[in-house]
Design a protein around this motif. Structure first.
Motif, short mmCIF file in Angstrom:
data_model
loop_
_atom_site.label_atom_id
_atom_site.label_comp_id
_atom_site.label_asym_id
_atom_site.label_seq_id
_atom_site.Cartn_x
_atom_site.Cartn_y
_atom_site.Cartn_z
N ALA A 187 43.16 -55.09 -31.41
CA ALA A 187 43.07 -54.50 -32.58
C ALA A 187 41.62 -54.69 -33.18
CB ALA A 187 43.99 -55.16 -33.58
N ARG A 188 41.29 -56.08 -32.83
CA ARG A 188 39.92 -56.46 -33.15
C ARG A 188 38.76 -55.61 -32.45
NH1 ARG A 188 40.41 -61.43 -32.49
NH2 ARG A 188 39.61 -61.46 -30.42
N SER A 189 39.09 -55.31 -31.24
CA SER A 189 38.17 -54.70 -30.23
C SER A 189 38.12 -53.27 -30.62
CB SER A 189 38.53 -54.98 -28.81
OG SER A 189 38.18 -56.37 -28.58
N PHE A 190 39.21 -52.54 -30.60
CA PHE A 190 39.17 -51.29 -31.09
C PHE A 190 38.65 -50.87 -32.39
CE2 PHE A 190 42.00 -47.11 -31.46
CZ PHE A 190 41.58 -46.50 -30.31
N ALA A 191 39.00 -51.64 -33.30
CA ALA A 191 38.42 -51.42 -34.86
C ALA A 191 36.95 -51.54 -34.71
CB ALA A 191 39.10 -52.50 -35.74
N ALA A 192 36.40 -52.55 -34.23
CA ALA A 192 34.91 -52.41 -34.11
C ALA A 192 34.19 -51.38 -33.28
CB ALA A 192 34.68 -53.89 -33.28
N ALA A 193 35.05 -50.73 -32.34
CA ALA A 193 34.50 -49.43 -31.37
C ALA A 193 34.60 -48.11 -31.97
CB ALA A 193 35.13 -49.61 -30.07
N VAL A 194 35.20 -48.01 -33.19
CA VAL A 194 35.44 -46.72 -33.72
C VAL A 194 35.30 -46.82 -35.13
CG1 VAL A 194 37.02 -45.86 -31.74
CG2 VAL A 194 38.05 -46.69 -33.94
N PHE A 250 34.47 -50.63 -24.00
CA PHE A 250 34.73 -50.97 -25.47
C PHE A 250 33.39 -51.61 -25.98
CE2 PHE A 250 39.14 -50.87 -24.80
CZ PHE A 250 39.77 -50.84 -25.91
N THR A 251 32.38 -52.15 -25.38
CA THR A 251 31.13 -52.61 -25.68
C THR A 251 29.98 -51.71 -25.68
OG1 THR A 251 30.79 -53.64 -23.52
CG2 THR A 251 31.71 -55.19 -25.18
N SER A 252 30.26 -50.51 -25.26
CA SER A 252 29.24 -49.58 -24.96
C SER A 252 29.10 -48.83 -26.60
CB SER A 252 29.95 -48.78 -24.13
OG SER A 252 28.95 -47.31 -23.96
N GLU A 253 27.74 -48.52 -26.77
CA GLU A 253 27.51 -47.72 -27.96
C GLU A 253 28.27 -46.35 -27.81
OE1 GLU A 253 23.30 -47.22 -28.64
OE2 GLU A 253 22.91 -49.51 -28.41
N SER A 254 28.49 -45.79 -26.83
CA SER A 254 29.13 -44.50 -26.62
C SER A 254 30.74 -44.55 -26.57
CB SER A 254 28.62 -43.97 -25.45
OG SER A 254 29.03 -44.49 -24.40
N PHE A 255 31.32 -45.50 -26.78
CA PHE A 255 32.78 -45.89 -26.81
C PHE A 255 33.59 -44.64 -27.50
CE2 PHE A 255 36.84 -46.95 -28.17
CZ PHE A 255 37.62 -47.37 -26.99
N GLN A 256 33.22 -44.71 -28.82
CA GLN A 256 33.84 -43.77 -29.63
C GLN A 256 33.81 -42.07 -29.04
OE1 GLN A 256 33.99 -44.03 -34.00
NE2 GLN A 256 33.25 -41.80 -33.97
N ASP A 257 32.59 -41.87 -28.60
CA ASP A 257 31.91 -40.53 -28.17
C ASP A 257 32.90 -40.30 -26.73
OD1 ASP A 257 30.51 -39.90 -30.19
OD2 ASP A 257 28.55 -40.75 -29.34
N ASP A 258 33.06 -41.34 -25.65
CA ASP A 258 33.44 -41.37 -24.52
C ASP A 258 35.22 -40.99 -24.90
OD1 ASP A 258 31.07 -41.63 -23.38
OD2 ASP A 258 31.54 -43.65 -23.06
N LEU A 259 35.62 -41.65 -25.89
CA LEU A 259 36.98 -41.73 -26.23
C LEU A 259 37.36 -40.11 -26.71
CD1 LEU A 259 39.91 -42.81 -26.80
CD2 LEU A 259 38.95 -43.53 -28.94
N LEU A 260 36.63 -39.56 -27.51
CA LEU A 260 36.63 -38.43 -27.86
C LEU A 260 36.72 -37.18 -27.14
CD1 LEU A 260 34.95 -38.78 -31.84
CD2 LEU A 260 37.33 -38.62 -31.28
#
Length: 133
Positions: free
Chosen positions: A43-50, A116-126
């Motif tokens: 939860a902590r890691s996901f919340a920090a990434a999006v 998860f630690t990548s700046e592009s995590f949210q973009d990669d997920l979307l």
């Protein structure tokens, strides 16, 4: 070194307290605690990434393993069920990476490895969600 002695003593006390607690727990209590720690880490890691609005939209559900060193994040969007397998990560540590996939009936189809630690995590997920539509 004398200046560090009080910090070292406090550290020793914290370590001993955690050890005493772990030794006093039953196997079932230990597994439940491990699951809780794994879920908190995800939860902590996901919340920090999006972004917070995206997190609210996805409404993730976290499922930790008995060992506390792996788990899954589930979410449903636009009628499709998705997952991220967070395996492995250090017990009580932050998630570094996870396999993203879509659940198609009884089959889990892995689509991408997300950092998860990548700046592009949210973009990669979307982008992965878009390709799974």
């Amino acid at each position: 070194m004398r200046e560090l002695d009080r910090f070292i003593a406090a550290s020793d006390t914290r370590i001993q307290t955690r050890s005493d607690l772990a030794n006093a727990q039953t196997q079932l209590e230990r597994e439940a605690a491990n699951k809780q720690r794994a879920m908190a880490s995800m939860a902590r890691s996901f919340a920090a990434a999006v972004e917070p609005d995206l997190l609210a939209l996805l409404s993730p559900r976290y499922e930790g393993a008995n060992t506390g060193v792996r788990g899954r994040i589930y979410f449903t969007i636009e009628g499709k069920n998705f997952y991220i397998i967070c395996d492995p990560f250090l017990k009580d540590g932050d998630v570094q990476a996870g396999w993203f996939g879509v659940i198609l009936g009884d089959v889990n189809q892995q689509l991408a490895l997300l950092q998860f630690t990548s700046e592009s995590f949210q973009d990669d997920l979307l982008q992965a969600i878009r390709h799974a539509r």
